[in-house]
Design an enzyme around this catalytic site. Structure first.
Site, PDB file in Angstrom:
ATOM      1  CE  LYS A   5      -2.944   0.629   3.552  1.00  0.00           C
ATOM      2  NZ  LYS A   5      -2.775   1.938   4.219  1.00  0.00           N
ATOM      3  CB  SER A   6       3.822   2.299   1.999  1.00  0.00           C
ATOM      4  OG  SER A   6       3.256   2.214   3.265  1.00  0.00           O
ATOM      5  N   GLY A  79      -4.890   7.903   5.760  1.00  0.00           N
ATOM      6  CA  GLY A  79      -3.989   8.889   6.362  1.00  0.00           C
ATOM      7  C   GLY A  79      -2.775   9.123   5.480  1.00  0.00           C
ATOM      8  CB  SER A 151       5.476   9.927  11.396  1.00  0.00           C
ATOM      9  OG  SER A 151       4.522  10.010  10.359  1.00  0.00           O
ATOM     10  CD  GLN A 153       0.629   8.271   7.441  1.00  0.00           C
ATOM     11  OE1 GLN A 153       0.117   9.103   8.189  1.00  0.00           O
ATOM     12  NE2 GLN A 153       0.033   7.135   7.126  1.00  0.00           N
ATOM     13  CG  ASP A 304       0.700  -0.022   9.296  1.00  0.00           C
ATOM     14  OD1 ASP A 304       0.320   0.810  10.131  1.00  0.00           O
ATOM     15  OD2 ASP A 304       1.107   0.299   8.165  1.00  0.00           O
ATOM     16  CE  LYS A 331      -0.116   4.190  12.856  1.00  0.00           C
ATOM     17  NZ  LYS A 331       0.516   4.946  11.763  1.00  0.00           N
ATOM     18  NE  ARG A 335      -4.990  -0.219  13.205  1.00  0.00           N
ATOM     19  CZ  ARG A 335      -4.350  -0.034  12.058  1.00  0.00           C
ATOM     20  NH1 ARG A 335      -3.033   0.043  12.032  1.00  0.00           N
ATOM     21  NH2 ARG A 335      -5.028   0.055  10.936  1.00  0.00           N
TER      22      ARG A 335
HETATM   23  C1  S3P Z   1       2.721   4.809   6.202  1.00  0.00           C
HETATM   24  C2  S3P Z   1       3.323   5.127   7.377  1.00  0.00           C
HETATM   25  C3  S3P Z   1       2.862   4.665   8.695  1.00  0.00           C
HETATM   26  C4  S3P Z   1       1.872   3.515   8.584  1.00  0.00           C
HETATM   27  C5  S3P Z   1       0.875   3.753   7.508  1.00  0.00           C
HETATM   28  C6  S3P Z   1       1.564   3.909   6.157  1.00  0.00           C
HETATM   29  C7  S3P Z   1       3.271   5.339   4.942  1.00  0.00           C
HETATM   30  O1  S3P Z   1       2.234   5.736   9.364  1.00  0.00           O
HETATM   31  O2  S3P Z   1       1.231   3.297   9.811  1.00  0.00           O
HETATM   32  O3  S3P Z   1      -0.051   2.681   7.426  1.00  0.00           O
HETATM   33  O4  S3P Z   1       2.957   4.808   3.862  1.00  0.00           O
HETATM   34  O5  S3P Z   1       4.035   6.319   4.995  1.00  0.00           O
HETATM   35  P1  S3P Z   1       3.123   6.791  10.213  1.00  0.00           P
HETATM   36  O6  S3P Z   1       4.101   7.340   9.272  1.00  0.00           O
HETATM   37  O7  S3P Z   1       2.168   7.859  10.647  1.00  0.00           O
HETATM   38  O8  S3P Z   1       3.691   6.011  11.348  1.00  0.00           O
END
Ligand code: S3P
Length: 430
Positions: A5-6, A79, A151, A153, A304, A331, A335
């Site tokens: 997914k990422s 997110g 993080s 993200q 995750d 999340k 969770r």
């Molecule tokens: C992700 C980063 C993670 C993860 C999310 C996907 C990403 O979140 O939990 O499902 O693709 O950058 P955080 O960066 O907020 O920890």
């Protein structure tokens, strides 16, 4: 395994920013990723489906096609999509409104909006949550940002904002989070480097403006989705399954390492490279597990997978203690609370605190009749809680009823079919 997914989100985003065309193979066609795909189209990218499943062609946003989206960008449950694209539009100097579903609308966006604000980006939000408005602005300065949580993200949003800046954008995080943005930026031709600093801190430097060129991206299998069949196989005596082409990036392998430490029989077969990422096949056999303590520095590498780990902990002999998992409270659901309820409803002794979960494993639950009636599990619309609960019921040979199976499509639309093909009995009630 279905695509990661990422990496799928990032392939669409970087493909939209890179000159020319990007061909994607194995894109995860889940709801979260499709929301990002639609956002890229709304920002002026041309994105077309190829002949086979997961084949897509992205043609870059250009000066002619770039536009401030007419309608709000809807990220659904995602997110990652929302936060990364906030950094992207800020870097492009485009204004956009961000919306999402109830779960996403309750999640903190200040972690991205505040550092963007330091760069001079003007935004509005609903107490730090969606809906968020990012206002059109001018070219951003290249700055150093030190973030307080590991993080990916937040790190990625700041790097996306820095792509068009003049000079070096630097992001320092307290621990290395998943590094797909760094790897993909390098693959698209950016000048980017990473350094480990003292006490596990980590620094990324990106030279802007970065001239990105479209490329071909093959998306590896998602280790976070793989965690569910892995958990089922480990907990069910006599299982022996092999999952093919799973991402083995070291920032994502914490769950596999921990499961092995618990005594899980997991073999990593045919390690190889694909589009700059490590991948392998994973053979998993039913195993007798023992409880372990996991430390905070492991958390970014299995952020995750904690719901799946909670299921393993329930089947282990002895106590499993997960420390430093406070991020799980923000999340797709809380969770920690959802895992605690889920395990307690199965008669497992479990306690939690602000940032920890302690599970008293019941050993092999398999075959014990816990309840003749289906046990209801509240998921709060969280896909990973839904999958963890179903695997828990499967492995304990008891019926679990979850409230919202449609959430599973946000990350793993093929979950029910894949689990059925392994012999699981899952029913979708009308
Ligand atoms: C992700 C980063 C993670 C993860 C999310 C996907 C990403 O979140 O939990 O499902 O693709 O950058 P955080 O960066 O907020 O920890």
């Amino acid at each position: 395994m279905p695509g990661d997914k990422s990496i799928s989100h990032r392939a669409l985003i970087f493909g939209s920013l890179a000159r020319g065309q990007t061909k994607i193979h194995g894109l995860l066609e889940s709801e979260d990723v499709l929301h990002t795909l639609e956002a890229m189209r709304a920002l002026g990218a041309k994105i077309e489906r190829g002949a086979g499943a997961g084949q897509w062609c992205v043609t870059s946003i250009t000066a002619e096609t770039a536009c401030a989206p007419q309608a709000p960008l809807d990220f659904g449950n995602s997110g990652t999509g929302a936060r990364l694209v906030m950094g992207m539009v800020a870097g492009l100097g485009i204004g956009a409104r961000f919306i999402g579903d109830d779960s996403l609308s309750g999640r903190p966006m200040g972690r991205v909006l505040n550092p963007l604000g330091v760069l001079g980006v003007k935004t509005d939000s609903h107490n730090g949550c969606l809906p968020v408005e990012v206002y059109a602005g001018s070219q951003l300065p290249a700055r150093i940002s030190e973030i307080s949580i590991a993080s990916a993200q937040v790190k990625s949003a700041l790097l996306l904002a820095g792509i068009h800046a003049d000079g070096v954008t630097e992001v320092i995080e307290p621990n290395l989070s998943r590094d797909h943005t760094e790897r993909m930026l390098a693959a698209f031709g950016a000048n980017i480097s990473s350094t480990v600093l003292s006490e596990g801190r980590h620094r990324v430097r990106l030279s802007g403006p970065a001239d990105l060129t479209g490329t071909s991206v093959t998306v590896p299998g998602d280790p976070s989705s793989a965690a569910f069949p892995i958990t089922a196989a480990l907990c069910i005596e006599g299982s022996d399954i092999t999952l093919q082409g799973v991402l083995m990036n070291p920032t994502r392998t914490g769950f596999i390492k921990t499961a092995k430490r618990m005594g899980g029989q997991i073999d990593i077969l045919r390690p190889r490279k694909s589009s700059g990422e490590d991948i392998a096949d994973i053979r998993v056999r039913g195993s007798r597990l023992k409880g372990v303590t996991t430390e905070p520095d492991m958390v970014p590498t299995m952020i995750d997978e904690i719901p799946a780990l909670a299921v393993l902990a329930a089947f282990a002999d002895g106590i499993t203690q997960m420390r430093g998992i406070g991020e799980l409270r923000v999340k797709e659901s809380d969770r920690i609370a959802r895992c605690e309820d889920m395990l307690r409803s199965m008669g497992i002794n479990v306690q939690s605190g602000k940032d920890w979960l302690r599970v008293e494993g019941a050993g092999a639950l398999c075959g014990k009749t816990i309840s003749a009636e289906p046990i209801p599990v509240r998921t709060d619309g969280d896909h990973r809680i839904a999958m963890a609960a179903l695997v828990l019921g499967l492995a304990a040979s008891c019926k679990i009823r979850i409230d919202n199976p449609t959430s599973i499509a946000t990350s793993y639309p093929g979950f029910v079919a894949d689990m059925r093909s392994l012999g699981a009995n899952l029913e979708i009630e009308p």
